[in-house]
Design an enzyme around this catalytic site. Structure first.
Site, PDB file in Angstrom:
ATOM      1  N   GLU A 150      12.883 -20.142 -28.388  1.00  0.00           N
ATOM      2  CA  GLU A 150      11.810 -19.214 -27.991  1.00  0.00           C
ATOM      3  C   GLU A 150      11.793 -17.931 -28.813  1.00  0.00           C
ATOM      4  O   GLU A 150      11.946 -16.824 -28.291  1.00  0.00           O
ATOM      5  CB  GLU A 150      11.929 -18.878 -26.499  1.00  0.00           C
ATOM      6  CG  GLU A 150      11.687 -20.086 -25.617  1.00  0.00           C
ATOM      7  CD  GLU A 150      11.568 -19.753 -24.131  1.00  0.00           C
ATOM      8  OE1 GLU A 150      12.100 -18.711 -23.704  1.00  0.00           O
ATOM      9  OE2 GLU A 150      10.942 -20.542 -23.404  1.00  0.00           O
ATOM     10  N   GLU A 307      10.760 -27.943 -22.184  1.00  0.00           N
ATOM     11  CA  GLU A 307      11.364 -27.444 -20.950  1.00  0.00           C
ATOM     12  C   GLU A 307      10.313 -27.357 -19.853  1.00  0.00           C
ATOM     13  O   GLU A 307       9.163 -26.990 -20.104  1.00  0.00           O
ATOM     14  CB  GLU A 307      11.913 -26.021 -21.140  1.00  0.00           C
ATOM     15  CG  GLU A 307      13.061 -25.872 -22.088  1.00  0.00           C
ATOM     16  CD  GLU A 307      13.525 -24.412 -22.175  1.00  0.00           C
ATOM     17  OE1 GLU A 307      13.258 -23.628 -21.238  1.00  0.00           O
ATOM     18  OE2 GLU A 307      14.120 -24.063 -23.197  1.00  0.00           O
TER      19      GLU A 307
HETATM   20  C1  GLA Z   1      13.329 -20.419 -21.261  1.00  0.00           C
HETATM   21  C2  GLA Z   1      14.550 -20.662 -22.124  1.00  0.00           C
HETATM   22  C3  GLA Z   1      15.669 -21.336 -21.415  1.00  0.00           C
HETATM   23  C4  GLA Z   1      15.796 -20.845 -19.996  1.00  0.00           C
HETATM   24  C5  GLA Z   1      14.486 -21.013 -19.281  1.00  0.00           C
HETATM   25  C6  GLA Z   1      14.531 -20.610 -17.832  1.00  0.00           C
HETATM   26  O1  GLA Z   1      12.356 -21.354 -21.396  1.00  0.00           O
HETATM   27  O2  GLA Z   1      14.259 -21.341 -23.312  1.00  0.00           O
HETATM   28  O3  GLA Z   1      16.849 -21.081 -22.141  1.00  0.00           O
HETATM   29  O4  GLA Z   1      16.167 -19.520 -20.008  1.00  0.00           O
HETATM   30  O5  GLA Z   1      13.528 -20.205 -19.909  1.00  0.00           O
HETATM   31  O6  GLA Z   1      13.280 -20.784 -17.211  1.00  0.00           O
END
Ligand code: GLA
Ligand code: ZN
Length: 678
Positions: A150, A307
């Site tokens: 991210e 995710e």
């Molecule tokens: C993000 C991050 C993860 C985690 C999630 C929690 O998407 O990439 O490492 O912290 O949020 O929702």
């Protein structure tokens, strides 16, 4: 296919075994099998473990996990661990620490915390990627690379300031050109030396986070920071590609995240991946639109759902649990909109720090007898059964909406005419109207080939970048239908106004010009009064935010304002241009207007709904090998009925043949196969 090593929809997610002992890992392997997990994302935040000091690297723990997963038949999405730097590095090389918007030098802490122009960060991140690629290049578990995590956040340190000047020199060549682009004659801001240019933050041109006195420098700083982070990604990617050219590389994106120009980034990713975290009250149409944006980044290529939470988040103000069936429903929603993976954050809940209340496949109780685990395991089995039937299937949309990050920066940094205007909200209004009618819609960049579509909609295309207006004209004169709105065509790529009447470069194709722009107060409205009732559009509708006061030139006036000093002047126009036509919507209309407008537009163009379904029952399509896969998704908690038509369709999830009136369970999903109709 993302990687033939997993010839089905990938199922799994983030796994942090570095936080656990061996016995726990044994249990995890057992439960992964029960859940049908075939991919684990590991090593995302392990930099400090991998490199405890400047010269030592320790990957033995990672070898163990890789081997263990390989033995269990679980493939690996391998992180490069560079999304949070080690504490020793911050202490020894403070250049790695960011300076924030207020001008404060950060200390060690948090994550996604490295300055993108730090020589230390660049050197050690690239070295880490190289070490990992060398070590695991032949590992049987390796399926894809996951660079950092991210990417985001801006830095305002001295290194960034110096690099910004270098970036500006490359962009403009001379200070004369830069001064002209930024209109720096205003307020006596003329620069005579590159070193006079400083970063725009709360110490200089900006205030309140997203307001600025000088749009030119502020937009360029966003471009520059997006490019700087992209360079960091590219440094790692290049190291990896040199050593493992055949393994795909991605980094996880965040939908409509404002700070990075993902269209630019996606060109350098083998496959787009993204993290989807809607709240319980996020409109499902907004999630659908976000998936379509991610799909649009690479012109329709399937993406990865990297995710999502199986149950709860931890970082929202109120972290509601996904209701029974919702995890499955939203997983299929991602697949319906182009995902070829369903992955979670996370596979096992951690015990400490801020994510211990974030949901996981394996809850703190540690066994498989939980609602969440059961639902995940059922989905895992279903995805196994689906095999490769959906992989690589594409959208077949005939309607597209344009979205552009630079336009967003420019619009939202604009001083006047209103603070009410939110670009993504305007995009969503149009998207939602199409979504509600089950009209398949792509979200595309301004660089996309418009010719693939019958209808292209460009809400508030304030900034018209070089060549775009000409391509729109070509599209329309070849027979396409173009829709744009108020506050479009105002500036060029430097945020300098195109003189000669708004909408500037779009004036020719729209056949109108706008003389004034009126901002309405919150809660204040005007009306869109139809001149004739034809088709669905009839009577009058409400509009607000901004009202363009328009003169029709070659355009036909379809509706007029109902009030104020511009009562009776045009608000909706249609201009025939070559073989096609261009509509101009002069204000921000209510949902009823958009519903009827979209109905008429699609009727006129012969664009048909995928199916007719009751409210809350979404339909999306993926097309593969002459077959159309219709995903029917009931977002209501109650059972609903829809008309599946007279031909017999097969539900891939149950193998049942269906036709006519069909009922779908509350939060149910069907994947109906039929021959492609056009
Ligand atoms: C993000 C991050 C993860 C985690 C999630 C929690 O998407 O990439 O490492 O912290 O949020 O929702
Ligand atoms: Zn910096």
């Amino acid at each position: 296919m993302i990687n033939p090593k997993i010839p089905k929809i990938w199922y799994g997610g983030d796994y942090n075994p570095e936080q656990w002992d061996k016995a726990t890992m044994d249990e995890d392997m057992r439960m992964f099998k029960l859940a049908g997990v075939d991919v684990a994302t590991i090593n995302v935040f392990s930099w400090a473990r991998n490199q405890p000091d400047e010269e030592s690297y320790h990957f033995e723990w990672l070898d163990d996990i890789m081997d263990r997963l390989a033995a269990e038949g679980v493939k690996v999405c391998l992180g490069t661990s560079t999304a949070a730097h080690p504490a020793w590095m911050a202490k020894k090389y403070p250049d790695i620490l960011r300076v924030d918007y207020e001008g404060r030098k950060r200390k060690f802490g948090g994550r996604h915390n490295s300055c993108p122009n730090s020589p230390t960060y660049r050197k050690y991140a690239a070295r880490m990627a190289r070490n990992l690629a060398e070590r695991y290049k032949d590992h049987p578990a390796l399926a894809i690379w996951h660079v950092a995590n991210e990417y985001g956040g801006y830095c305002y340190c001295d290194n960034c300031e110096r690099q910004f000047r270098v970036w500006l020199k490359e962009r403009y060549g001379t200070l004369e050109k830069l001064n002209a682009a930024w209109n720096s004659g205003f307020w006596g801001h003329t620069f005579y030396d590159w070193d006079e240019i400083v970063v725009p933050n709360a110490l200089s041109e900006e205030f309140e986070g997203n307001r600025t006195f000088f749009q030119g420098i502020s937009i360029d700083y966003r471009r520059f920071q997006s490019d700087s982070l992209l360079e960091c990604y590219l440094l790692e990617r290049d190291e990896i590609k040199r050593i493992t050219p055949d393994i795909p590389v991605t980094t996880n994106l965040m939908g409509f995240y404002p700070e990075l120009d993902y269209f630019k980034w996606a060109k350098h990713m083998d496959v787009v991946s993204w993290d989807n975290y809607p709240a319980i009250d996020t409109p499902v149409s907004f999630t659908a639109m976000s998936h379509n944006l991610m799909r649009g980044l690479k012109s329709g290529q399937p993406f990865m759902l990297m995710e999502q939470t199986p149950s709860v988040q931890n970082w929202s103000p109120y972290n509601s649990a996904k209701r029974p069936g919702v995890m499955r429903l939203w997983s299929y929603q991602a697949v319906a909109h182009g995902a070829d993976t369903v992955m979670f954050f996370q596979l096992r809940r951690s015990i400490g720090a801020c994510e211990k209340f974030h949901g996981a496949l394996i809850e703190h109780v540690g066994h498989e007898h939980t609602r969440v685990f059961r639902e995940c395991a059922e989905l895992g089995q279903e995805l196994q059964k689906l095999g490769d039937k959906i992989l690589d299937a594409r959208s077949n949309a005939k309607v597209a909406i344009m979205y552009d990050w630079e336009n967003r920066w420019a619009l939202e940094l604009s001083s006047g005419p209103t603070k009410e205007l939110k670009y993504v909200d305007e995009i969503h209004k149009y998207y939602a109207a199409l979504y509600d009618q089950n009209i398949q819609t792509d979200i595309i960049s301004v660089e996309e080939d418009f010719g693939k579509y019958d209808v292209v909609i460009a809400p508030v295309l304030y900034m018209v970048k070089p060549g775009v207006a000409k391509r729109i004209e070509q599209f329309v004169s070849d027979g396409g239908t173009f829709v744009t709105t108020f506050f479009s065509g105002i500036v060029n790529e430097h945020d300098l106004v195109t003189l000669g009447g708004y909408p500037g470069e779009l004036r020719n194709v729209t056949g109108i010009w706008a003389e004034e722009i009126d901002a309405l107060l919150p809660g204040q409205h005007n009306q869109i009064v139809m001149k004739q009732n034809s088709g669905a559009l009839a009577g009058s509708y409400s509009c607000g935010i901004l009202c363009d006061v328009i003169h029709a030139e070659t355009a036909e006036v379809l509706a007029e304002y109902g009030a104020d000093f511009y009562e009776g002047t045009p608000v909706l126009t249609k201009n025939r241009f070559g073989k096609g036509q261009a509509y101009y919507v002069g204000s921000s209309p209510d949902a009823a207007f958009l519903r009827d407008f979209i109905t008429d537009l699609c009727d006129e163009q012969g664009v048909k709904p995928l199916l007719n379904t009751p409210e809350g029952v979404e339909v999306a399509e993926r097309v593969k090998e002459g077959k159309s896969l219709l995903f029917v998704m009931n977002h209501n908690a109650e059972e609903m009925t829809f008309d599946a038509g007279s031909e017999s369709l097969t539900d891939l999830l149950t193998d049942r043949a269906l036709s006519g009136l069909v009922s779908i369970a509350g939060r149910g999903v069907m994947i109906l196969e039929r021959p492609v109709s056009n």
